[in-house]
Design an enzyme around this catalytic site. Structure first.
Site, PDB file in Angstrom:
ATOM      1  N   LYS A 203     -24.668  29.323  57.202  1.00  0.00           N
ATOM      2  CA  LYS A 203     -24.871  27.872  57.310  1.00  0.00           C
ATOM      3  C   LYS A 203     -25.041  27.285  55.918  1.00  0.00           C
ATOM      4  CE  LYS A 203     -28.655  25.731  59.262  1.00  0.00           C
ATOM      5  NZ  LYS A 203     -29.373  25.164  60.390  1.00  0.00           N
TER       6      LYS A 203
HETATM    7  C1  5RP Z   1     -34.264  24.185  59.374  1.00  0.00           C
HETATM    8  C2  5RP Z   1     -32.875  24.468  59.723  1.00  0.00           C
HETATM    9  C3  5RP Z   1     -32.230  23.501  60.598  1.00  0.00           C
HETATM   10  O1  5RP Z   1     -31.824  24.199  61.730  1.00  0.00           O
HETATM   11  C4  5RP Z   1     -31.061  22.884  59.887  1.00  0.00           C
HETATM   12  O2  5RP Z   1     -31.500  22.219  58.766  1.00  0.00           O
HETATM   13  C5  5RP Z   1     -30.196  22.013  60.816  1.00  0.00           C
HETATM   14  O3  5RP Z   1     -30.809  20.876  61.111  1.00  0.00           O
HETATM   15  P1  5RP Z   1     -30.439  19.477  60.458  1.00  0.00           P
HETATM   16  O4  5RP Z   1     -29.056  19.133  60.963  1.00  0.00           O
HETATM   17  O5  5RP Z   1     -31.503  18.568  60.971  1.00  0.00           O
HETATM   18  O6  5RP Z   1     -30.416  19.630  58.955  1.00  0.00           O
HETATM   19  O7  5RP Z   1     -32.284  25.456  59.345  1.00  0.00           O
HETATM   20  O8  5RP Z   1     -34.612  24.970  58.342  1.00  0.00           O
END
Ligand code: 5RP
Length: 305
Positions: A203
């Site tokens: 991610k």
């Molecule tokens: C928190 C995360 C969240 O899952 C990630 O940031 C996704 O959420 P958003 O779209 O609100 O950023 O990893 O640490």
């Protein structure tokens, strides 16, 4: 007892027809074992090759953030429209129905808070518990360039090794501290390190300059986090640009559950990710769905009076 009577000898061997050996659809995942591929095929839609993950794990360091005060009320209506749920084991057990057939990517790190150093995390779930919870994947964060960079990378290595033992893929989240640079060089570095260490997908965040280089330089799929809440059109545009430039989908939280109409927003995001819907058309879809949902709500309130 096994029946020994009337055993018919097989005759239809399809001679002359070669057995198909179909390549696995997902980038960088062709050499994985069956269980690992099967779990990834639950996370990524084999038809589009993409996913809409709904992230609501923020509470593990942020507490009851806006939109997540009552997960049973705010997230439950979104579940039918998500491909994957990403959350902590606490919320999964307490607030998510076990009757859901959506794959779960389990947040397996913790140990810090918004009041302390974010990179100071540890592995916070044992693999046995991830298996008990039928996790489709496990996840932790790496904080490249942060005070606890090494510790966070060790957490990732541990998850990958334990997950590999049981055929459970690991999602590496590229974490960003408050003062950290968020450009293509940084995310190119972080995503590549995660993939080289064996993460099955990564991610990252979308960046306007050089995102295509980030996805090209990462040998496994990348999904993007949504980040802070944006106007709906901007969030849909970001999702569009990300998949257009090689992302395999989104892992989105705030831009869905903090939207004026989360149920409409998740469907609009899904149309962008899976069908390549253009942002303006997706916004029209959002507005139409929102109007329909609001009209339904008004109707219900009238009947109650
Ligand atoms: C928190 C995360 C969240 O899952 C990630 O940031 C996704 O959420 P958003 O779209 O609100 O950023 O990893 O640490």
């Amino acid at each position: 007892m096994a029946d020994k009577d009337d055993i018919k000898t097989g005759k239809d061997f399809g001679l002359g027809i070669r057995q198909k050996n179909k390549a696995f659809f997902l980038k960088g995942s062709g050499a994985l074992d069956w269980g690992m591929q099967n779990r990834l095929a639950r996370i990524f839609n084999p038809k589009s090759g993409r996913t809409v993950m709904l992230a609501f794990d923020h509470g593990y360091f942020q507490g009851p953030a806006s939109g997540l005060e009552r997960i049973d009320l705010s997230i439950a209506p979104l579940i039918p429209y998500a491909d994957v749920l990403m959350c902590t084991r606490g919320v999964l057990r307490a607030c998510v129905s076990s009757e859901t057939n959506k794959p779960v990517v389990l947040r397996c790190s913790g140990g810090q808070s918004i009041l302390s150093e974010l990179s100071n995390e540890t592995v916070a779930v044992d693999i046995d518990d991830a298996i008990r919870l039928n996790a489709a994947a496990i996840t932790t964060q790496i904080y490249i360039g942060a005070p606890y960079e090494h510790q966070s990378i060790k957490n990732l290595i541990k998850l990958i090794d334990t997950g590999n033992r049981y055929g459970i893929p690991t999602l590496a989240v590229t974490g960003v501290g408050a003062d950290m640079k968020r450009d293509a060089r940084y995310f190119g570095l972080a995503t590549r390190i995660a993939a080289e260490l064996g993460a099955h997908y990564v991610k990252s965040y979308f960046v306007e300059e050089g995102f295509e280089q980030i996805t090209a330089g990462c040998p496994v799929p990348i999904v993007i986090a949504g980040g802070k809440k944006l106007p709906e059109l901007d969030a849909l545009t970001m999702a569009y640009k990300a998949v257009d430039q090689g992302a395999a989908g989104v892992d989105m939280g705030r831009n869905i559950f903090q939207s004026d109409c989360p149920v409409a927003m998740i469907q609009a995001v899904s149309a962008v990710v899976h069908k390549g819907e253009k942002p303006k058309k997706a916004l029209d879809m959002y507005n139409t769905l929102k109007a329909r949902i609001e009209a339904k709500g008004k109707g219900k309130r009238k009947r109650k009076k």
